[in-house]
Motif scaffolding. Sequence first.
Motif, PDB file in Angstrom:
ATOM      1  N   ALA A  46       3.737  21.895  15.680  1.00 19.74           N
ATOM      2  CA  ALA A  46       3.775  21.618  17.119  1.00 19.74           C
ATOM      3  C   ALA A  46       2.960  20.388  17.495  1.00 19.74           C
ATOM      4  CB  ALA A  46       3.255  22.826  17.902  1.00 19.74           C
ATOM      5  N   LEU A  48      -0.430  20.530  17.588  1.00 20.27           N
ATOM      6  CA  LEU A  48      -1.689  20.979  18.184  1.00 20.27           C
ATOM      7  C   LEU A  48      -2.829  20.946  17.171  1.00 20.27           C
ATOM      8  CD1 LEU A  48      -0.472  24.021  20.321  1.00 20.27           C
ATOM      9  CD2 LEU A  48      -1.017  21.711  21.089  1.00 20.27           C
ATOM     10  N   PRO A  71       2.582  12.729  19.367  1.00 18.08           N
ATOM     11  CA  PRO A  71       1.750  13.644  20.164  1.00 18.08           C
ATOM     12  C   PRO A  71       2.509  14.918  20.533  1.00 18.08           C
ATOM     13  CG  PRO A  71       1.991  11.506  21.268  1.00 18.08           C
ATOM     14  CD  PRO A  71       2.833  11.456  20.031  1.00 18.08           C
ATOM     15  N   ALA A  72       1.770  16.002  20.727  1.00 19.04           N
ATOM     16  CA  ALA A  72       2.369  17.320  20.962  1.00 19.04           C
ATOM     17  C   ALA A  72       3.363  17.295  22.123  1.00 19.04           C
ATOM     18  CB  ALA A  72       1.277  18.358  21.228  1.00 19.04           C
ATOM     19  N   ASP A  73       3.055  16.524  23.174  1.00 22.10           N
ATOM     20  CA  ASP A  73       3.925  16.565  24.356  1.00 22.10           C
ATOM     21  C   ASP A  73       5.231  15.813  24.127  1.00 22.10           C
ATOM     22  OD1 ASP A  73       1.555  14.688  24.563  1.00 22.10           O
ATOM     23  OD2 ASP A  73       2.926  13.708  25.944  1.00 22.10           O
ATOM     24  N   ALA A  77       8.870  20.735  21.077  1.00 20.42           N
ATOM     25  CA  ALA A  77       8.808  22.027  20.406  1.00 20.42           C
ATOM     26  C   ALA A  77       8.788  23.112  21.477  1.00 20.42           C
ATOM     27  CB  ALA A  77       7.543  22.119  19.559  1.00 20.42           C
ATOM     28  N   TYR A  79       7.433  26.333  21.962  1.00 17.66           N
ATOM     29  CA  TYR A  79       6.453  27.161  21.253  1.00 17.66           C
ATOM     30  C   TYR A  79       6.265  28.477  22.007  1.00 17.66           C
ATOM     31  CZ  TYR A  79       2.294  27.588  18.169  1.00 17.66           C
ATOM     32  OH  TYR A  79       1.378  27.965  17.214  1.00 17.66           O
ATOM     33  N   PHE A  81       4.019  31.622  21.964  1.00 21.25           N
ATOM     34  CA  PHE A  81       2.770  32.063  21.343  1.00 21.25           C
ATOM     35  C   PHE A  81       2.741  33.582  21.225  1.00 21.25           C
ATOM     36  CE2 PHE A  81       2.093  28.029  23.383  1.00 21.25           C
ATOM     37  CZ  PHE A  81       1.375  27.312  22.462  1.00 21.25           C
ATOM     38  N   TYR A  98       7.481  24.788  34.324  1.00 25.25           N
ATOM     39  CA  TYR A  98       6.428  23.831  33.969  1.00 25.25           C
ATOM     40  C   TYR A  98       6.938  22.725  33.037  1.00 25.25           C
ATOM     41  CZ  TYR A  98       1.909  21.883  32.847  1.00 25.25           C
ATOM     42  OH  TYR A  98       0.849  21.009  32.707  1.00 25.25           O
ATOM     43  N   GLY A  99       7.748  23.106  32.058  1.00 27.47           N
ATOM     44  CA  GLY A  99       8.226  22.100  31.099  1.00 27.47           C
ATOM     45  C   GLY A  99       9.631  21.619  31.399  1.00 27.47           C
ATOM     46  N   ARG A 101      10.946  19.621  33.451  1.00 23.97           N
ATOM     47  CA  ARG A 101      11.231  18.249  33.867  1.00 23.97           C
ATOM     48  C   ARG A 101      11.739  17.367  32.739  1.00 23.97           C
ATOM     49  NH1 ARG A 101       5.903  15.379  35.750  1.00 23.97           N
ATOM     50  NH2 ARG A 101       5.826  17.043  37.281  1.00 23.97           N
ATOM     51  N   ARG A 102      11.447  17.748  31.479  1.00 21.41           N
ATOM     52  CA  ARG A 102      11.880  16.846  30.413  1.00 21.41           C
ATOM     53  C   ARG A 102      13.263  17.196  29.863  1.00 21.41           C
ATOM     54  NH1 ARG A 102       8.126  18.653  25.315  1.00 21.41           N
ATOM     55  NH2 ARG A 102       9.189  20.584  24.858  1.00 21.41           N
ATOM     56  N   ARG A 142      10.208  30.076  29.253  1.00 17.93           N
ATOM     57  CA  ARG A 142       9.476  28.829  29.496  1.00 17.93           C
ATOM     58  C   ARG A 142       9.715  27.834  28.365  1.00 17.93           C
ATOM     59  NH1 ARG A 142       2.936  28.933  29.791  1.00 17.93           N
ATOM     60  NH2 ARG A 142       3.237  29.341  27.583  1.00 17.93           N
ATOM     61  N   ALA A 143       9.716  28.351  27.128  1.00 14.95           N
ATOM     62  CA  ALA A 143       9.955  27.482  25.977  1.00 14.95           C
ATOM     63  C   ALA A 143      11.392  26.947  25.998  1.00 14.95           C
ATOM     64  CB  ALA A 143       9.670  28.235  24.683  1.00 14.95           C
ATOM     65  N   SER A 146      12.098  24.084  28.453  1.00 17.22           N
ATOM     66  CA  SER A 146      11.411  22.808  28.276  1.00 17.22           C
ATOM     67  C   SER A 146      12.265  21.820  27.481  1.00 17.22           C
ATOM     68  CB  SER A 146      10.053  23.024  27.595  1.00 17.22           C
ATOM     69  OG  SER A 146      10.244  23.398  26.243  1.00 17.22           O
TER      70      SER A 146
ATOM     71  N   ALA B 126       0.479  23.822  27.393  1.00 17.06           N
ATOM     72  CA  ALA B 126       1.033  22.840  28.333  1.00 17.06           C
ATOM     73  C   ALA B 126       1.484  21.578  27.596  1.00 17.06           C
ATOM     74  CB  ALA B 126      -0.001  22.490  29.405  1.00 17.06           C
ATOM     75  N   ARG B 127       0.712  21.164  26.580  1.00 15.17           N
ATOM     76  CA  ARG B 127       1.106  19.983  25.797  1.00 15.17           C
ATOM     77  C   ARG B 127       2.464  20.217  25.123  1.00 15.17           C
ATOM     78  NH1 ARG B 127      -2.536  16.218  24.045  1.00 15.17           N
ATOM     79  NH2 ARG B 127      -0.643  15.029  23.634  1.00 15.17           N
ATOM     80  N   THR B 128       2.652  21.422  24.535  1.00 10.85           N
ATOM     81  CA  THR B 128       3.916  21.664  23.840  1.00 10.85           C
ATOM     82  C   THR B 128       5.079  21.687  24.823  1.00 10.85           C
ATOM     83  OG1 THR B 128       3.862  24.082  24.003  1.00 10.85           O
ATOM     84  CG2 THR B 128       2.760  23.097  22.102  1.00 10.85           C
ATOM     85  N   LEU B 129       4.787  21.926  26.114  1.00 10.66           N
ATOM     86  CA  LEU B 129       5.855  21.942  27.117  1.00 10.66           C
ATOM     87  C   LEU B 129       6.144  20.540  27.656  1.00 10.66           C
ATOM     88  CD1 LEU B 129       4.751  25.200  28.897  1.00 10.66           C
ATOM     89  CD2 LEU B 129       6.907  24.872  27.669  1.00 10.66           C
ATOM     90  N   GLY B 130       5.532  19.543  27.035  1.00  9.44           N
ATOM     91  CA  GLY B 130       5.873  18.163  27.393  1.00  9.44           C
ATOM     92  C   GLY B 130       4.907  17.498  28.350  1.00  9.44           C
ATOM     93  N   ALA B 131       3.766  18.140  28.636  1.00  3.10           N
ATOM     94  CA  ALA B 131       2.829  17.536  29.577  1.00  3.10           C
ATOM     95  C   ALA B 131       1.868  16.605  28.847  1.00  3.10           C
ATOM     96  CB  ALA B 131       2.051  18.624  30.314  1.00  3.10           C
ATOM     97  N   PRO B 132       1.832  15.327  29.243  1.00  2.00           N
ATOM     98  CA  PRO B 132       0.841  14.418  28.664  1.00  2.00           C
ATOM     99  C   PRO B 132      -0.569  14.814  29.129  1.00  2.00           C
ATOM    100  CG  PRO B 132       2.132  13.298  30.381  1.00  2.00           C
ATOM    101  CD  PRO B 132       2.701  14.670  30.222  1.00  2.00           C
ATOM    102  N   ARG B 135      -1.496  15.040  32.802  1.00  2.00           N
ATOM    103  CA  ARG B 135      -0.866  16.115  33.573  1.00  2.00           C
ATOM    104  C   ARG B 135      -1.506  17.465  33.239  1.00  2.00           C
ATOM    105  NH1 ARG B 135       4.825  18.874  33.090  1.00  2.00           N
ATOM    106  NH2 ARG B 135       4.708  20.073  35.023  1.00  2.00           N
TER     107      ARG B 135
END
Lengths: 204, 232
Positions: A46, A48, A71-73, A77, A79, A81, A98-99, A101-102, A142-143, A146, B126-132, B135
């Motif tokens: 991921a 992280l 980078p993770a974002d 992925a 993910y 948990f 939350y995710g 938007r991409r 949520r995953a 995204s 939050a990072r894995t969900l695409g947030a830099p 954010r």
Amino acid sequence: MSFDVDVRRRMGPDAEVAVRFSSGPGLTALFGPSGVGKTSVLAMVAGLLKPDTGHVRVGRETLFGERVDVPADRRAAGYVFQDARLFPHYRVRGNLLYGARRSGGQGMGPAEVADFLGIAHLLDRWPRTLSGGEAQRVAIGRALLSGPRFLLMDEPLASLDAARRQEIMGLIERVRDELGLPILYVSHDRGEVERLASTVVEMG
Amino acid sequence: MLLTPEEWGIVRLSLKVTIVAVALATPVAFALAYLLARARFPGKVLVDALVHLPLVLPPVVTGWLLLIGFGVKGPIGGLLHDWFGLTLIFRWTGAALASAIMALPLMVRAMRLSIEAVDRRLEGAARTLGAPPWRVFWTITVPLALPGILAGAVLGFARSIGEFGATITFVSNIPGETETLPIAIYAALQVPGSEGVVTRLAIISVVLSLGALVTSEILSRRADAGRGQHVL
């Protein structure tokens, strides 16, 4: 080829996580007893957790390797948990979106995902009011929302009772078969792995 | 309660000094708290000690250091005076600076604890969900630390409104300019027959400080709606 992973990382004075595998489409299970570092491997895929050496490739893309460390974002992925890890200050709807938007219009929209997972009636609830099974379904939603290119699932059934396990396992099969996303799945339960996995990687 | 116009003036001045002090100190306190909670760098122990220094130093020494540093001929005060025409010494702005510095340690402590209490695994999710990172900071870290940030700011307000030693050393007691509540109470105590003034101003002090603490509690409860963690 879906996952091509070869990572090594020192976790302490005399602990090391090391694994190497490559797998085809479908669900790849990382199988082994607690404490062998399965979760650490997911975290490295991921982005992280940074491996000391090795490479992480998913599909045709290198996420980690020589001079590459996406980078993770930006790894896309999805993910899920072990402990759901919902954001306590967002309602279920806020967590799901939350995710989102991409994802850019590909795949399922929020309404479809909520229907698919049976969580449409929970949208205005706070995470702390959800049961374990509900929280886990929201985490999967949520995953999925995204816009993931692959899914990482860390013992998503561990905190659930038998009835909920059956239900979530059915959902995971549907995600695997209907969405066609590669899944890397961590478990220490042989039954789960035999039912879900097309490739099994034994650790420890 | 009936206050004379002069006494109202003292209350207004105190509130002005305190509000400016807290507005000045809050971003600085948050930045320091974040740095101390999250960053690892050489000399961190020293920064930590310096931040806490006003808590343990005799306030008169802090005031004297401010005199040296921020006087018109001081290294910082000189620059402010020459470049911006800004004078702090013997002005209410100086009182605000002194209050801000005295309130800083308490504010940093409260904010640091709340930042350290933020579950970093949520930031990872939050990072894995695409947030830099930026954010994640604004949508996860800051909101989750918000009760502590507010509590820290209000604690700073309560500390500021009672600030006496460093203020009287740095900006003296000038009625209408630097005569805040504690300084006015102290001055009135020197004058025989002014028990009425002292009592009224003391009651105002108690009300403001108590109000600040209650506000802090209400704010953190509201920020907390539907979640269930408390700061105070």
